[in-house]
Design a protein around this motif. Structure first.
Motif, PDB file in Angstrom:
ATOM      1  N   ARG A 185      -4.698  -9.804   0.227  1.00 18.83           N
ATOM      2  CA  ARG A 185      -4.622 -10.039   1.563  1.00 18.83           C
ATOM      3  C   ARG A 185      -4.774 -11.410   2.067  1.00 18.83           C
ATOM      4  O   ARG A 185      -4.884 -11.550   3.442  1.00 18.83           O
ATOM      5  CB  ARG A 185      -5.455  -9.028   2.312  1.00 18.83           C
ATOM      6  N   GLU A 188       0.594 -14.121   2.593  1.00 18.49           N
ATOM      7  CA  GLU A 188       2.008 -13.670   2.147  1.00 18.49           C
ATOM      8  C   GLU A 188       2.727 -14.915   1.650  1.00 18.49           C
ATOM      9  O   GLU A 188       3.041 -15.738   2.264  1.00 18.49           O
ATOM     10  CB  GLU A 188       2.634 -13.106   2.910  1.00 18.49           C
TER      11      GLU A 188
ATOM     12  N   ARG B 202       3.678   5.754   1.903  1.00 21.03           N
ATOM     13  CA  ARG B 202       4.650   5.248   3.020  1.00 21.03           C
ATOM     14  C   ARG B 202       5.312   6.357   3.734  1.00 21.03           C
ATOM     15  O   ARG B 202       5.569   6.349   4.834  1.00 21.03           O
ATOM     16  CB  ARG B 202       5.699   4.363   2.231  1.00 21.03           C
ATOM     17  N   ARG B 228      -0.367   1.447  -2.135  1.00 17.50           N
ATOM     18  CA  ARG B 228      -0.121   0.110  -1.762  1.00 17.50           C
ATOM     19  C   ARG B 228       0.912  -0.044  -0.720  1.00 17.50           C
ATOM     20  O   ARG B 228       0.850  -0.716   0.167  1.00 17.50           O
ATOM     21  CB  ARG B 228       0.208  -0.883  -2.920  1.00 17.50           C
ATOM     22  N   ASP B 232       0.363  -2.079   2.564  1.00 20.15           N
ATOM     23  CA  ASP B 232       1.326  -3.097   2.879  1.00 20.15           C
ATOM     24  C   ASP B 232       2.250  -2.829   4.257  1.00 20.15           C
ATOM     25  O   ASP B 232       2.405  -3.834   5.058  1.00 20.15           O
ATOM     26  CB  ASP B 232       2.512  -3.232   1.904  1.00 20.15           C
ATOM     27  N   ASN B 238      -6.871  -2.520   3.532  1.00 23.33           N
ATOM     28  CA  ASN B 238      -6.764  -2.578   2.269  1.00 23.33           C
ATOM     29  C   ASN B 238      -7.873  -1.846   1.470  1.00 23.33           C
ATOM     30  O   ASN B 238      -7.603  -1.521   0.177  1.00 23.33           O
ATOM     31  CB  ASN B 238      -6.828  -3.907   1.825  1.00 23.33           C
ATOM     32  N   GLN B 241      -6.748   1.218  -0.461  1.00 20.25           N
ATOM     33  CA  GLN B 241      -5.913   1.295  -1.652  1.00 20.25           C
ATOM     34  C   GLN B 241      -6.292   2.008  -3.088  1.00 20.25           C
ATOM     35  O   GLN B 241      -7.220   1.332  -3.406  1.00 20.25           O
ATOM     36  CB  GLN B 241      -5.322  -0.045  -1.624  1.00 20.25           C
TER      37      GLN B 241
END
Lengths: 255, 309
Positions: A185, A188, B202, B228, B232, B238, B241
């Motif tokens: 994180r 990017e 997703r 993930r 994302d 996070n 995950q």
């Protein structure tokens, strides 16, 4: 401020890895290779520090590997690193060759010459998945470390780092020089533009060997074999929620 | 064989991964010492002395161990290391942070994420995100290992009668300083040790719709995970995950909802005892590892499950 970023060439993260039939390792020929994803994040973070801090900063990238690792260094230079150092070796860099301890010792020798203020590196490479080199390097240099970073801020000679730990986040301040290892994180990574890819070809790339850094690589681990993980058999398809609940209650007995 | 296990704890309670690590130690030998470094951790050391298999507890109680900074703990472990043939810690973010520092100063090559002990010097570990298993033999005199908790069944917290010994505390290093910790607040069980995990992918579609996964998890008193892709896409943070780059889990029951089953996700959950997949795409790779697959729209199936359970 000077920043050093080690980068590694590994099997691309999208590739399905195949174990060799003689169980000596995994198939690396004719497989797409890329920069370790955590290292891309490291180089991006170094660039952001450089861009926000003025022109005096230099970003040096280092890779240990075959001739082909030059491509990885050029990629890092296309993202913006100023120059590169290759430590060329024919040894395997995934399993049974150059181990994290050897990498850490080599990086230590390079750092003693280059004298960076900060080393930013991936928390692990996605081939041998050891997650050791940054911490080992910090110990050998007797530097502070902040691993699994999701946020980095520089403040008067210290790095303020938010770390991803099990069950939450932790914030530390670390005196520089220090080792920071990157987690997903943190940022990017950008794509290199075509003009920058062209420019990167002209940036200096120094080719060296372990010998030049006074290192004799030695393997402490003998790889006995590399095998396929136990395959999980597909089970059954159920037709309805009722059937699923029945199976979970009465067959698997897990609810 | 004398084995030192570095305990992971929060100064009050022992973390469950420590119990799995002691189980791995028992596969190596019987002479097991548990190191508890912390602050005001006397009660913790007393209860730890009853853990099955532990012969001796070493206690190092000092303010600069309160937050488990790697530099301080490394110096403490180094002062003890030469007395042991094996030094083990959980392969959690705690163990991963500290052990390579110890290994480097001992000049040994650490073995990370051990899932099986073949002998006192031969170990199995996953590589390439679990796509291959490497069996490695260590040539070093001291073996430094981190233990993946899903590879070993936890020992009992009772049955032991260890002695407790206070040990000398090295000075603080001041290389790094703790500022703060922000724990993900949750009434639910912890993802790493829950018996049931419900994960969304997703296919769940949005953070708003992820509430459905939360209600499902609450109905089963389960922990919540995510692929993930869902992280994302910003549906959840996070630390939810599950996968190669997230948490590795092996609950009794893993329910994958709207998860296609990318290699990187499977690496994090394929050792679960029972896997359930709910997905409307009948060709999704997740069905190849699921014990029970339900091809259905999750927005029909999950509410029905919640109602009928």
């Amino acid at each position: 401020m000077k920043i050093l970023v080690p980068v590694k060439r590994v099997i691309d993260f999208n590739v399905k890895v195949r174990v060799k039939s003689d169980e000596s390792g995994v198939e690396l020929s004719n497989v797409k290779m890329s920069m370790n994803p955590f290292d891309e994040i490291a180089i991006e973070e170094a660039m952001r520090l450089k861009e926000s801090g003025g022109a005096s900063e230099v970003v040096v990238v280092v890779s240990i590997g075959s001739d082909k690792a030059q491509e990885t260094l050029r990629t890092a230079m296309a993202i913006g690193a100023d120059r590169g150092i290759l430590v060329k070796t024919d040894l395997a860099t995934d399993l049974g060759g150059v181990e994290p301890l050897t990498v850490a010792k080599t990086l230590k020798a390079i750092i003693e010459k280059e004298a960076p203020d900060l080393v930013i590196m991936g928390k692990q490479s996605i081939d041998d998945d050891s997650n050791q080199t940054g911490q080992m390097l910090a110990a050998l240099l007797n530097w502070g470390q902040a691993t699994f970073a999701s946020k980095l801020e520089m403040k008067e000679g210290t790095a303020i780092v938010t770390r991803e730990i099990d069950g939450g986040l932790e914030t530390l301040s670390v005196q520089t020089p220090a080792i920071i290892t990157t987690d997903l994180r943190l940022n990017e990574p950008r794509y290199a533009s075509l003009p920058n890819i062209m420019k990167a070809k002209k940036k200096p790339l120094e080719e060296t060997t372990f010998d030049d850094w006074g290192i004799t690589p030695s393997s402490r681990l003998k790889v006995i074999k590399v095998s396929e993980p136990k395959k999980r058999e597909a089970g059954i398809k159920v037709d309805s929620v009722d059937m699923l609940i029945d199976k979970l209650r009465n067959e698997a007995k897990v609810i | 064989m004398s084995i030192l296990v570095i305990a992971e704890h929060d100064n009050t309670n022992i973390k469950s991964a420590t119990l799995n690590t002691i189980a791995a130690a028992k596969d190596i030998g019987d002479d097991i010492t548990l190191l508890i470094a912390g602050h005001n951790c006397g009660d913790l050391a007393s209860s730890a002395s009853q853990i099955d298999g532990v012969q001796k507890v070493l206690k190092a109680d000092a303010p600069h161990f309160e937050n488990m900074l790697a530099e301080n703990l490394t110096n403490l472990i180094m002062a003890q290391a030469q007395n042991y043939s094996h030094i083990l810690a959980p392969s959690s973010t705690f163990g991963k942070n500290i052990m390579p520092r110890v290994a480097a100063l001992l000049d040994v090559q650490q073995i990370s994420d051990v899932i099986a002990i073949d002998s006192k010097n031969t170990f199995k570990r996953p590589v390439y995100g679990g796509q291959a298993i490497a069996t490695v033999e260590s040539m070093d005199s001291i073996k430094v290992l981190t233990i993946r908790s899903t590879g070993f069944d936890a020992v009992s917290v009772e049955g032991g009668t260890a002695t407790i010994q206070d040990i000398d505390v090295p000075a603080e290093t001041n290389l790094s300083t703790f500022i703060s910790r922000e724990e993900s607040k949750s009434e639910r069980p912890e993802l790493g040790s829950a018996k049931i995990v419900v994960s969304g992918g997703r296919g769940v579609g949005s953070s708003e719709d992820f509430k459905l996964i939360e209600s499902f998890a609450d109905k089963l008193q389960a922990a919540i995970g995510a692929s993930r892709a869902a992280v994302d896409a910003g549906f959840v943070p996070n630390d939810y995950q599950v996968g190669q780059t997230g948490k590795i889990v092996a609950p009794d029951l893993y329910i994958a909802v709207g998860i296609s089953g990318a290699i990187q996700h499977l690496a994090g959950m394929k050792d679960s005892k029972v896997i359930v997949a709910i997905n409307k795409d009948e060709d999704a790779p997740i069905f190849q590892v699921a014990d029970y697959g339900l091809v259905a729209d999750l927005f029909d199936a999950v509410p029905e499950m919640i109602e009928k359970l």
